[in-house]
Scaffold this motif. Sequence first.
Motif, PDB file in Angstrom:
ATOM      1  N   ALA A  62      41.325  50.213  26.851  1.00 44.03           N
ATOM      2  CA  ALA A  62      42.490  49.700  25.981  1.00 44.03           C
ATOM      3  C   ALA A  62      43.532  50.975  25.811  1.00 44.03           C
ATOM      4  O   ALA A  62      44.567  50.886  25.897  1.00 44.03           O
ATOM      5  CB  ALA A  62      42.186  49.482  24.615  1.00 44.03           C
ATOM      6  N   LYS A  63      42.834  52.323  25.803  1.00 43.41           N
ATOM      7  CA  LYS A  63      43.937  53.437  25.856  1.00 43.41           C
ATOM      8  C   LYS A  63      44.569  53.639  26.994  1.00 43.41           C
ATOM      9  O   LYS A  63      45.580  54.075  27.000  1.00 43.41           O
ATOM     10  CB  LYS A  63      42.899  54.429  24.925  1.00 43.41           C
ATOM     11  N   GLN A  66      48.002  50.439  31.389  1.00 40.51           N
ATOM     12  CA  GLN A  66      49.467  50.356  30.894  1.00 40.51           C
ATOM     13  C   GLN A  66      49.903  49.155  31.434  1.00 40.51           C
ATOM     14  O   GLN A  66      49.428  48.262  32.306  1.00 40.51           O
ATOM     15  CB  GLN A  66      50.164  51.513  31.759  1.00 40.51           C
ATOM     16  N   SER A  67      51.242  48.947  31.091  1.00 43.54           N
ATOM     17  CA  SER A  67      51.884  47.488  31.255  1.00 43.54           C
ATOM     18  C   SER A  67      51.958  47.797  33.002  1.00 43.54           C
ATOM     19  O   SER A  67      52.386  48.464  33.750  1.00 43.54           O
ATOM     20  CB  SER A  67      53.315  47.568  30.979  1.00 43.54           C
ATOM     21  N   LEU A  82      44.768  44.181  25.535  1.00 46.38           N
ATOM     22  CA  LEU A  82      45.521  44.581  26.585  1.00 46.38           C
ATOM     23  C   LEU A  82      46.788  43.670  26.643  1.00 46.38           C
ATOM     24  O   LEU A  82      47.712  44.130  27.240  1.00 46.38           O
ATOM     25  CB  LEU A  82      44.400  44.455  27.812  1.00 46.38           C
ATOM     26  N   LYS A  85      50.058  44.703  25.473  1.00 48.42           N
ATOM     27  CA  LYS A  85      50.397  45.879  26.156  1.00 48.42           C
ATOM     28  C   LYS A  85      51.153  45.537  27.572  1.00 48.42           C
ATOM     29  O   LYS A  85      51.784  46.501  28.290  1.00 48.42           O
ATOM     30  CB  LYS A  85      49.390  46.764  26.649  1.00 48.42           C
TER      31      LYS A  85
END
Length: 152
Positions: A62-63, A66-67, A82, A85
């Motif tokens: 999750a961290k 990226q998109s 997710l 994001k």
Amino acid sequence: MKLWVDADACPGPVRDILLRASQRLRLPIVFVANKTLSLPRSELVSSVRVGSGLDVADQYIAKQAQSGDLAVTQDIPLAALLVPKGVVVLDPRGELFTEDNISERLSVRNFMQELRESGVVTGGPSGFSSQDRQQFAAALDRELARLHKPRP
């Protein structure tokens, strides 16, 4: 674009499909698990071993995701982190988690968890079948074709 795999419970056939797609499209793929994984050597394939504990692999993905990335997980709470994001999320049976369905899927998952915690036997998912493998492969191909733009 990067492929992320919640690898702790990823079925072997799904892992193999993902590895082939990574090589075919030259996409980096990261397997995240709380155990050591046996993966082929490739400049595109990497793994991250996280500490043991509840949702540690999920928190890492999750961290980092990226998109525009694509993640594979059967963990609905991770998918719920997710999707907003802009990460495309598939489960190992080929279901696409979207803004339109993630809230409902999370509610059902939470309801079933409450039932289990109260002692109701709800059963588990059926075994992973060849039809599941085919559905996953088709969904992955569809989403990768939509997301991946070959480099000139």
